[in-house]
Design an enzyme around this catalytic site. Structure first.
Site, short mmCIF file in Angstrom:
data_model
loop_
_atom_site.label_atom_id
_atom_site.label_comp_id
_atom_site.label_asym_id
_atom_site.label_seq_id
_atom_site.Cartn_x
_atom_site.Cartn_y
_atom_site.Cartn_z
N ARG A 197 -2.88 8.90 -0.41
CA ARG A 197 -1.89 8.20 -0.49
C ARG A 197 -0.64 8.41 -1.46
NH1 ARG A 197 -3.91 2.06 0.71
NH2 ARG A 197 -5.63 2.50 2.23
N THR A 232 3.57 -24.90 -8.26
CA THR A 232 4.47 -25.53 -7.56
C THR A 232 4.17 -26.71 -6.66
OG1 THR A 232 5.70 -23.25 -7.79
CG2 THR A 232 6.57 -24.82 -6.27
N ASN A 255 -8.91 -10.51 -6.13
CA ASN A 255 -9.36 -9.22 -6.56
C ASN A 255 -9.51 -8.74 -7.91
OD1 ASN A 255 -10.22 -7.72 -3.98
ND2 ASN A 255 -8.12 -7.46 -3.44
N MET A 292 -4.17 -17.01 1.69
CA MET A 292 -5.31 -16.94 1.70
C MET A 292 -5.95 -18.26 1.16
SD MET A 292 -6.96 -13.86 2.51
CE MET A 292 -8.27 -13.66 1.48
N ALA A 341 -1.19 -19.92 -1.55
CA ALA A 341 -0.65 -18.61 -0.69
C ALA A 341 -1.57 -18.88 0.86
CB ALA A 341 -0.71 -17.72 -1.45
N LYS A 353 -17.17 -5.50 -4.34
CA LYS A 353 -15.89 -5.73 -3.66
C LYS A 353 -14.97 -4.69 -3.82
CE LYS A 353 -12.31 -7.80 -1.00
NZ LYS A 353 -11.17 -7.18 -1.45
N GLU A 377 -13.20 1.26 2.08
CA GLU A 377 -11.99 0.89 3.06
C GLU A 377 -10.85 1.98 3.16
OE1 GLU A 377 -8.25 -2.47 3.27
OE2 GLU A 377 -10.48 -3.08 2.78
N SER A 385 -13.26 -10.57 1.33
CA SER A 385 -12.54 -9.71 2.29
C SER A 385 -12.62 -10.25 3.85
CB SER A 385 -13.43 -8.37 2.41
OG SER A 385 -12.84 -7.50 3.24
N GLY A 386 -11.37 -9.66 4.39
CA GLY A 386 -11.20 -10.21 5.79
C GLY A 386 -9.54 -10.55 6.05
#
Length: 484
Positions: free
Chosen positions: A289, A36, A104, A15, A13, A185, A192, A130-131
């Site tokens: 949220r 895949t 994560n 990342m 993917a 993390k 965050e 992270s980033g």
């Protein structure tokens, strides 16, 4: 015989691809694999074309193409998928090989995997990354923990690809054993959540209360880039506020006011409750949220209660500065609470986390990167035993200087009907934390009344417990002593 790869990465993917390209840029030979396998060819013919990146088409192929001890990094969805790949990899690995989970993952899963794989001779690392996509490509914040024997083998790769401070220090260092890296993390993600909600509260107060125009809002956040608030999230907020739709209006005003979440903020709140740490601001940011998700209910309730927002009277510039101070002070409380949670977990699990280094890991590359993380590092280097960040002279000075404006903003928000759950919880926490006496004496008496939970007395030594018949009938009092 062909040259073998320095490290393998599973998961192509965005990342995963970007981390691979980052590693390649730093001179490492990377072997790329995806379940895949057609994606391997797509990657090699696309973004990786012309590089030294090697494709693998099975896990056995991946293992055979790696130097020993093999280093395999998983960039896959957290949860059962990680366990699936670990189980599938094991037949192709041998004692001393290393598996890195860069997703994560929840830290208890990492604790479990480190222990289970150690018994099989495999060294496991759970690392927070992270980033986002850009960070992965050009330098993320990396928070590794797990089996420390593996660190010397992966350190050159991870520190090379990580973000760097202005002084050239890598935003990657060993956090601690077992799940320490993923725990840090998780707290990063919780902070965050808090930072984002605090910015949103400042935005709503200035927009709907003070009445700033779109141009004034953008200018305000641009100005804040040159203050202690300077951070990635302030930067992107200024960009968002200035972005115009095709018709010339601000696009942000057309974005539906319902915020999603992936669960890491919730994990932070749950762990705070488990460890008994009052992580009030971050937990409120998660609940904010949740409230935002009730869009239809909120619209109906606003009509039912005839909800309106009052006007904040006064000089705009004065209010802008007051909100800036309130935002900065609240942010300090958020980080203070986050580090209190990290400290509690570190002591509980014997992780020996270096809190100054943790601040350094977040200084660049990650979503919460900001100027004042350097000040946090300084505070913990000056006093590694610092319990409450606000006790450091630098941060204490900011909190004291902001106090009057902070109270004014929160009080005015309540008066005019603007919700500021995080700013309000931040100042309420500080008021509680700095109170030599709280009304918990009454609370503990209530507990003793209905549940015989006992209480301590101010006129007796700590550790001596009493129970009273509070009805006045019988007047029985019992006294016991035990360690607390």
């Amino acid at each position: 015989m062909s040259v073998k790869g320095d490290i393998g990465v599973i998961g192509l993917a965005v990342m995963g691809q970007n981390l691979i390209l980052n590693m390649n840029d730093h001179g490492f030979k990377v072997v790329a694999y995806n379940r895949t396998t057609s994606k391997v060819d797509e990657f090699l013919e696309g973004a990786a074309k012309g590089t030294n990146i090697i494709g693998a088409y099975s896990l056995e192929d991946l293992a055979n193409k790696l130097e020993k001890p093999r280093k395999v990094m998983l960039m896959v969805r957290a949860g059962e998928v990680v366990d699936h790949f670990i189980d599938a990899l094991l037949p192709h690995l041998e004692a001393g090989d290393i598996i890195i989970d860069g997703g994560n993952s929840n830290y208890p899963d990492t604790n479990r995997r480190v222990a289970a794989l150690r018994e099989k001779g495999i060294r496991f690392i759970g690392t927070g990354v992270s980033g986002g996509e850009e960070g992965a490509r050009h330098g993320p914040s990396i928070m590794p923990g797990g089996n420390e024997e593996a660190w010397q083998f992966v350190k050159p790769v991870l520190q090379a690809i990580s973000a760097k401070t202005e002084q050239g220090e890598p935003c990657c260092d060993w956090v601690g054993k077992d799940g320490a890296g993923h725990f840090v993390k998780m707290v990063h993600n919780g902070i965050e959540y808090g930072d984002m909600q605090l910015i949103c509260e400042a935005y709503q107060f200035l927009k709907e209360g003070v009445g700033l125009s779109d141009d004034e809002l953008q200018a305000t956040f641009n100005e804040w880039r040159n203050t202690e608030l300077d951070s990635y999230l302030i930067d992107i907020t200024a960009d968002i506020l200035g972005y115009k739709d095709a018709d010339g209006s601000r696009l942000v005003d057309k974005v539906l006011d319902t915020a999603g979440q992936k669960g890491t903020g919730k994990w932070t709140g749950i762990n705070a409750l488990d460890f008994g740490i009052p992580l009030t601001l971050i937990t409120e940011s998660v609940f904010a949220r949740c409230v935002s998700a009730f869009k239809d209910q909120r619209v109906a309730a606003s009509k039912l209660f005839h909800k309106t927002i009052g006007k904040v009277e006064g000089d705009k510039k004065v209010w802008i500065e007051a909100v800036r101070k309130a935002l900065l002070a609240s942010k300090i409380i958020s980080y203070a609470q986050g580090f209190m949670l990290i400290r509690e977990a570190s002591e509980h699990f014997n992780w020996n986390i270096n809190y100054g280094n943790t601040a350094l890991l977040w200084r660049e590359g990650c979503i919460i990167r900001s100027r004042f993380l350097g000040n946090i590092r300084d505070a913990y280097e000056a006093n590694p035993d610092l319990i409450f960040l606000g006790s450091d002279s630098y941060f204490k000075g900011i909190l004291e200087n902001a106090m009057s404006d902070w109270r004014k903003v929160v009080a005015k928000s309540i008066e005019v009907g603007i919700p500021m759950p995080c700013m309000a919880s931040a100042i309420t926490f500080l008021d509680g934390y700095t109170s030599a006496r709280l009304p918990a004496n009454l609370l503990q008496a209530q507990r003793d009344y209905f549940g015989a939970h006992t209480y301590e007395r101010t006129d007796k030594p700590r550790g001596e417990f009493f129970h009273t018949n509070w009805t006045g009938r019988g007047g029985n009092t019992a006294s016991t002593t035990y360690d607390v």
